[in-house]
Scaffold this active site. Structure first.
Site, mmCIF file in Angstrom:
data_model
loop_
_atom_site.group_PDB
_atom_site.id
_atom_site.type_symbol
_atom_site.label_atom_id
_atom_site.label_comp_id
_atom_site.label_asym_id
_atom_site.label_seq_id
_atom_site.Cartn_x
_atom_site.Cartn_y
_atom_site.Cartn_z
ATOM 1 N N HIS A 170 17.564 28.036 17.882
ATOM 2 C CA HIS A 170 18.589 27.149 17.326
ATOM 3 C C HIS A 170 17.988 25.815 16.892
ATOM 4 O O HIS A 170 18.185 25.367 15.751
ATOM 5 C CB HIS A 170 19.684 26.916 18.369
ATOM 6 C CG HIS A 170 20.741 25.945 17.943
ATOM 7 N ND1 HIS A 170 21.943 26.331 17.404
ATOM 8 C CD2 HIS A 170 20.774 24.575 17.965
ATOM 9 C CE1 HIS A 170 22.671 25.265 17.111
ATOM 10 N NE2 HIS A 170 21.982 24.185 17.448
ATOM 11 N N GLU A 171 17.262 25.182 17.798
ATOM 12 C CA GLU A 171 16.704 23.869 17.468
ATOM 13 C C GLU A 171 15.663 23.970 16.357
ATOM 14 O O GLU A 171 15.519 23.044 15.552
ATOM 15 C CB GLU A 171 16.107 23.214 18.715
ATOM 16 C CG GLU A 171 17.137 22.858 19.785
ATOM 17 C CD GLU A 171 18.254 21.960 19.273
ATOM 18 O OE1 GLU A 171 18.001 21.152 18.351
ATOM 19 O OE2 GLU A 171 19.387 22.080 19.776
ATOM 20 N N HIS B 154 17.249 23.567 13.052
ATOM 21 C CA HIS B 154 17.345 22.161 12.646
ATOM 22 C C HIS B 154 16.002 21.677 12.091
ATOM 23 O O HIS B 154 15.950 20.943 11.092
ATOM 24 C CB HIS B 154 17.724 21.290 13.840
ATOM 25 C CG HIS B 154 19.155 21.374 14.254
ATOM 26 N ND1 HIS B 154 20.203 21.138 13.394
ATOM 27 C CD2 HIS B 154 19.720 21.641 15.469
ATOM 28 C CE1 HIS B 154 21.350 21.263 14.049
ATOM 29 N NE2 HIS B 154 21.084 21.571 15.304
ATOM 30 N N HIS C 53 15.459 22.757 8.600
ATOM 31 C CA HIS C 53 16.274 21.940 7.699
ATOM 32 C C HIS C 53 15.550 20.627 7.396
ATOM 33 O O HIS C 53 15.479 20.180 6.245
ATOM 34 C CB HIS C 53 17.628 21.680 8.356
ATOM 35 C CG HIS C 53 18.705 21.263 7.411
ATOM 36 N ND1 HIS C 53 19.974 20.944 7.832
ATOM 37 C CD2 HIS C 53 18.714 21.089 6.063
ATOM 38 C CE1 HIS C 53 20.717 20.616 6.789
ATOM 39 N NE2 HIS C 53 19.972 20.691 5.707
#
Length: 682
Positions: free
Chosen positions: A469-470, A473, A476
């Site tokens: 999940h991280e 980020h 991105h």
């Protein structure tokens, strides 16, 4: 202090402009901030004192060129304050909080700057701007208006006072929470109290105690309600002790957050009314994709009823298991849920998630899972850079390269928990990408995985999920290619920012990826195909609980921030308000407490998610719809990755996010995939 004495007074000469943490000392930060504040004030004054008519170049682009030094210093400091907040660093953060806010207000509320921006906005249709330039005009004008730049002088003075006080209060909230989280961490002298945990987990607990100079075993508390080991601990009294400690954080004593959060809620409501909004939630959502608190409340209520129904059915199944198997049956409590859930999962699906840890060795998950998936999708590769300085010995730096071998940026991973690190997991920029400034991205991921005393680190399935999940980020932040730093990386609407990270979770169980990283630590054998199939079959298992605990927290956030100033001023009992709010939405189930209760809800009282914790479920609509697209389009392919990168991740904040989504998907997102994923479609 001269530039020779303070490495933060001049630009870094290290690769990618990373801070020279080997030379930076705590006493360097405040002088560097003071110098950077003064420098940007001079730069802004130079813009507002220009006699010529406002243009994009002499106003907005000039504004984008300001503050580079301040951004460097701020990124360097706040990376440390969140991940290694020693006593000295915490004191500096408290000193800086009102100063940093006052500096930001002086710019965003500057009447002369606002007049120039408004003039450019009003004449925007008369010029041939690039799409990014036009969007910068629209966003800067909207943000300044939203912040209060159009208010009169007296109202601005009141607004600045509120902002300054709130900055201090949110810093205090985080400081209190960290202190109480450390103080309440359960300590056990006898290993039998921890029966059920594996040897690696026991070693980590022993090491945590030793780090404090104590004997025995210490269980560091995560940010959320409960603890990962509640699913394994056989001793019911131990489970109760751990859960009680988790839920007691910052409720009483010297580290209490009750008065702090009451004042935060009151001042946020006052500020919203000053700005012309009925509540803080109305103020926040007016500049998000949701548009209004009513839209958020409608979505949360729609999901709450079926989630609560499913949770009650799960609760009944757990109670039946207790009644059938315990010599002296008892009523299920919150601290029992995880333990008996795993028993039901094992009975129903023949899956024991705790027993999977030998297949999730951290380094292999990182290299052969997280990095492997990114390479397959986007063609990027990674090389560790042990030669580059970091803020803590546990932080590791990797250089990231595009498929053609060109340098993309740096990725820093800080995996382990420590007493000086705030709870949870997050991504933050250390250097932001910008064509205008000629910078490439440097991004940081922080997790809170217990560090073993020796040997490899074995992750839980939840920790594997968090790592993927991280890193979503991080991707991105790495992939966004923009001209103006205002749009760099994850600088998008709050209720959109979780979408890319949630999408990256899909690769955890993708066969090609799972088979590459999920190998037994001793034998190298992959996870049995039957186990994998049963894990996939059980994906909606316990979703009633998971969805309910999340929605309960999201609703608490909305309840606190939907108050008018008068209503907020009348609240004196935090526990009573919380209970009433949960009852209002039908999520007042004592055995399914909110994922975050008010006194330790850092996301909304010290982080950037106030009135915005709904963002996770809001973004998950896009996420679930995107997962369907990947499955329909061939899955883990470069073509799919390139499309997602170019049309969505790569635009950063330089384009309306829902427009970017439509460009990627070809239509708006549909909610059906989310309902199916969470078992809410029946």
């Amino acid at each position: 202090m001269t530039a020779t004495d303070n490495p933060l007074l001049t630009p870094s000469t290290l690769p990618y402009g990373i801070p020279d943490y080997a030379a930076i000392k705590p006493e360097h930060y405040v002088p560097a901030f003071q110098a950077a504040f003064a420098e940007q004030r001079q730069q802004i004054n130079a813009i507002t004192r220009v006699r010529s008519a406002p243009t994009f170049e002499n106003t907005l682009e000039a504004w984008e060129r300001t503050g580079a030094h301040l951004e460097d210093v701020a990124h360097a400091f706040y990376t440390v304050s969140s991940a290694d907040g020693t006593t000295d660093i915490q004191a500096i953060e408290e000193e800086l909080a009102p100063l940093y806010t006052a500096h930001g207000d002086a710019i965003i509320l500057d009447s002369a700057l606002y007049a120039r921006v408004r003039s450019i906005w009003e004449s925007r249709d008369e010029h041939d701007y690039t799409p990014e330039q036009r969007y910068l005009i629209e966003r800067r004008y909207a943000e300044m208006t939203h912040a209060g730049a159009g208010l009169g002088d007296d109202a601005k003075d009141r607004l600045k006072g509120l902002n300054t006080r709130l900055a201090s209060l949110t810093t205090t909230f985080e400081k209190n929470l960290l202190a109480d989280t450390n103080a309440l961490a359960p300590h056990f002298t006898d290993a039998t109290a921890l029966d059920g945990v594996n040897s690696g987990e026991l070693d980590a607990a022993r090491a945590a105690a030793a780090d404090r100079g104590e004997e025995g075993y210490l269980l560091s508390l995560p940010l959320f309600t409960g603890h990962p080991l509640l699913s394994s601990l056989t001793n019911r009294a131990t489970r109760e002790t751990v859960m009680a400690a988790s839920r007691a954080r910052a409720t009483t004593g010297v580290n209490t957050n009750t008065d702090v959060l009451l004042e935060i809620a009151r001042l946020r409501a006052e500020r919203a009314e000053l700005l012309g909004y009925a509540s803080h939630a109305a103020y926040i959502t007016s500049d998000e994709t949701a548009g209004s608190p009513e839209a958020v409340h409608t979505r949360l209520r729609e999901l709450a009823a079926p989630a609560a129904r499913n949770a009650r059915a799960e609760q009944q199944a757990l109670q039946q298991l207790i009644d059938a198997n315990e010599a002296e049956p008892f009523e299920l409590q919150a601290h029992d849920w995880a333990y008996y859930t795993e028993k039901v999962r094992a009975e129903k699906y023949d899956v024991d998630t705790a027993a999977l840890r030998p297949w999730f060795e951290a380094e292999r998950v990182l290299q052969d899972g997280v990095f492997f998936a990114a390479t397959q999708l986007y063609g990027i590769t990674f090389a560790e850079r042990a030669d580059l300085p970091t803020y803590h010995p546990d932080a590791r730096t990797f250089e990231v390269f595009n498929a053609d071998g060109s340098a993309l940026g740096l990725f820093v991973l800080d995996l382990y928990t420590r007493d000086t690190k705030r709870g949870g997991a997050w991504m933050n920029p250390l250097v932001s990408q910008s064509r205008l400034r000629g910078t490439k991205p440097v991004v940081v991921n922080n997790l809170n995985v217990p560090k073993p005393a020796s040997g490899p680190t074995m992750l839980t399935l939840d920790e594997v999920n968090t790592l993927f999940h991280e890193f979503g980020h991080a991707l991105h932040g790495l992939f966004a290619v923009v001209t103006y730093p205002h749009f760099a990386g994850t600088n998008v609407f709050r209720d959109f920012v979780e979408f890319p990270s949630q999408v990256n979770e899909m690769w955890i169980m993708w066969p090609e990826v799972l088979n590459n990283y999920a190998r037994h630590i001793d034998t190298g054998e992959p996870l049995d195909a039957g186990v994998v199939a049963r894990m996939q079959e059980s994906e909606t298992f316990n979703q009633g609980f998971a969805t309910s605990e999340y929605l309960a927290a999201a609703w608490l956030d909305q309840a606190w921030h939907s108050l008018s100033a008068a209503e907020a001023a009348a609240i004196t009992d935090v526990a009573a308000f919380q209970a009433a709010a949960l009852a209002d939405i039908g999520l007042d189930n004592a055995v399914v407490p909110p994922r975050y209760a008010s006194t330790y809800f850092a996301h909304v009282f010290s982080g950037g998610y106030s009135a915005g914790y709904y963002s996770y479920i809001w973004s998950e609509v896009l996420d679930a719809d995107t997962v369907e697209w990947f499955k329909e389009s061939g899955g883990l392919t470069r073509a799919n990755g390139d499309r997602f990168r170019q049309r969505l991740l790569g635009v950063g904040g330089s384009k309306d996010p829902l427009e970017a989504y439509r460009d990627f998907r070809g239509r708006d997102a549909e909610i059906a995939p989310l309902l199916k994923r969470r078992g809410l479609d029946t």
